[in-house]
Write a protein that holds these residues in place. Sequence first.
Motif, short mmCIF file in Angstrom:
data_model
loop_
_atom_site.label_atom_id
_atom_site.label_comp_id
_atom_site.label_asym_id
_atom_site.label_seq_id
_atom_site.Cartn_x
_atom_site.Cartn_y
_atom_site.Cartn_z
N SER A 89 0.51 -1.46 0.34
CA SER A 89 -0.22 -0.19 0.18
C SER A 89 0.58 0.93 0.15
CB SER A 89 -0.94 0.12 1.30
OG SER A 89 -0.70 -0.32 1.88
N THR A 90 1.67 1.22 0.57
CA THR A 90 2.75 2.36 -0.15
C THR A 90 4.50 2.57 -0.32
OG1 THR A 90 4.41 1.49 1.92
CG2 THR A 90 2.88 2.61 2.89
N ASP A 91 3.83 2.09 -2.01
CA ASP A 91 4.44 1.89 -3.30
C ASP A 91 4.49 3.54 -3.32
OD1 ASP A 91 5.00 -0.92 -3.18
OD2 ASP A 91 3.23 -0.85 -4.79
N THR A 92 6.02 3.89 -3.75
CA THR A 92 6.45 4.79 -4.17
C THR A 92 6.86 4.93 -5.38
OG1 THR A 92 9.28 4.29 -4.00
CG2 THR A 92 8.12 5.01 -1.91
N ILE A 93 5.84 6.40 -5.89
CA ILE A 93 5.93 6.63 -7.18
C ILE A 93 7.15 7.78 -7.60
CG2 ILE A 93 4.44 7.86 -9.05
CD1 ILE A 93 2.32 7.75 -6.97
N GLN A 94 7.43 6.86 -9.30
CA GLN A 94 8.99 7.85 -9.89
C GLN A 94 8.71 8.94 -9.69
OE1 GLN A 94 10.20 5.77 -11.89
NE2 GLN A 94 11.01 4.21 -11.62
N LYS A 95 9.35 10.01 -9.31
CA LYS A 95 9.25 11.99 -9.77
C LYS A 95 9.77 12.13 -10.86
CE LYS A 95 9.56 13.23 -4.71
NZ LYS A 95 10.76 13.60 -3.48
N ILE A 96 8.92 12.48 -11.29
CA ILE A 96 8.98 12.70 -12.59
C ILE A 96 9.03 14.50 -12.80
CG2 ILE A 96 8.42 12.92 -15.42
CD1 ILE A 96 6.86 10.00 -14.86
N ASP A 97 9.85 14.96 -13.92
CA ASP A 97 10.18 16.05 -13.99
C ASP A 97 9.31 16.70 -14.47
OD1 ASP A 97 10.91 18.84 -13.46
OD2 ASP A 97 12.81 18.71 -15.12
N LEU A 98 8.08 17.86 -14.39
CA LEU A 98 7.47 18.07 -15.04
C LEU A 98 7.00 19.74 -15.47
CD1 LEU A 98 4.36 16.50 -13.17
CD2 LEU A 98 5.48 16.09 -15.52
N SER A 99 8.35 20.45 -14.88
CA SER A 99 8.60 21.45 -15.64
C SER A 99 9.04 21.90 -16.55
CB SER A 99 10.16 21.83 -14.76
OG SER A 99 10.83 21.70 -15.02
N ALA A 100 8.43 22.75 -17.20
CA ALA A 100 8.23 22.92 -18.78
C ALA A 100 9.79 23.49 -19.45
CB ALA A 100 7.75 24.60 -19.04
N SER A 101 10.54 22.72 -20.44
CA SER A 101 11.08 23.40 -20.84
C SER A 101 11.45 25.10 -21.67
CB SER A 101 11.40 22.15 -22.35
OG SER A 101 10.65 22.20 -23.59
N GLU A 102 13.09 25.11 -22.71
CA GLU A 102 13.43 26.80 -22.75
C GLU A 102 12.07 26.61 -24.37
OE1 GLU A 102 17.24 27.92 -23.27
OE2 GLU A 102 17.41 26.91 -21.19
N GLU A 103 12.06 25.74 -24.85
CA GLU A 103 11.40 25.45 -26.34
C GLU A 103 9.70 25.84 -26.29
OE1 GLU A 103 12.40 21.96 -27.56
OE2 GLU A 103 13.81 22.79 -28.26
N GLU A 104 9.39 24.96 -25.01
CA GLU A 104 7.48 25.34 -24.30
C GLU A 104 8.02 26.70 -23.94
OE1 GLU A 104 4.95 23.00 -21.79
OE2 GLU A 104 6.43 21.87 -21.76
N LEU A 105 7.84 26.79 -22.75
CA LEU A 105 8.11 28.21 -22.74
C LEU A 105 8.14 29.60 -24.01
CD1 LEU A 105 10.50 29.29 -19.36
CD2 LEU A 105 7.77 28.81 -19.61
N GLU A 106 9.50 29.05 -25.30
CA GLU A 106 9.21 30.53 -25.96
C GLU A 106 8.02 30.77 -26.74
OE1 GLU A 106 12.42 29.59 -28.76
OE2 GLU A 106 13.57 29.94 -26.49
N LEU A 107 6.65 28.92 -27.00
CA LEU A 107 5.93 28.21 -27.74
C LEU A 107 4.94 28.77 -26.84
CD1 LEU A 107 4.22 27.30 -30.24
CD2 LEU A 107 4.34 25.44 -28.11
N ARG A 108 4.68 29.42 -25.38
CA ARG A 108 3.68 29.70 -25.03
C ARG A 108 3.82 31.40 -25.42
NH1 ARG A 108 3.97 27.23 -18.99
NH2 ARG A 108 3.12 24.63 -19.66
N ALA A 109 4.50 31.83 -25.17
CA ALA A 109 5.01 33.46 -25.21
C ALA A 109 4.69 33.66 -26.64
CB ALA A 109 6.17 33.67 -24.78
N GLU A 110 4.76 33.47 -28.03
CA GLU A 110 4.51 33.55 -29.12
C GLU A 110 2.95 32.92 -29.16
OE1 GLU A 110 6.31 31.00 -31.91
OE2 GLU A 110 8.25 31.11 -31.10
N VAL A 111 2.13 32.13 -28.54
CA VAL A 111 0.68 31.67 -28.71
C VAL A 111 -0.05 33.35 -27.61
CG1 VAL A 111 -0.86 30.67 -28.00
CG2 VAL A 111 1.16 29.47 -28.59
N GLU A 112 0.49 33.15 -26.64
CA GLU A 112 -0.13 35.09 -25.87
C GLU A 112 0.19 36.32 -26.82
OE1 GLU A 112 1.93 35.05 -22.48
OE2 GLU A 112 1.31 33.46 -21.54
#
Length: 127
Positions: A89-112
């Motif tokens: 019941s206490t299995d640990t879940i692997q942590k995944i880095d979900l932070s945005a990459s630089e390319e994704e941040l640039e794309l978000r800025a262009e879309v805005e």
Amino acid sequence: MNVFVVASLGAIFLIAVTTFIIAFTPLREFIPGYSSTKLKKDATELALKSDSITNLLKQNQAYISSIQKVLTGKLDYAKFNKDSILAASTDTIQKIDLSASEEELELRAEVEKEQKKAQQTAVKKKK
């Protein structure tokens, strides 16, 4: 020479017509090694049905044997380890880095920027 050419062409024509008739008509089912498509389809369906029936039979046998154990009193008592239950019941879940990459941040800025431009043009059109 003409007789030889005519006989050769006639033989080739006869072989071609015979091959065509055998290959594209139900006559090919009479040749050993060829089976009909209906026969293949039926065999496949029967194989699937027999597999499912075999699985059902195994399930029924397991059910009947467990019922017989209950009725005769030959029960295997459940042996379990509480620690294994708690650990499961206490299995640990692997942590995944979900932070945005630089390319994704640039794309978000262009879309805005595009959305702001679209809103500004929509406001100008309304006026």
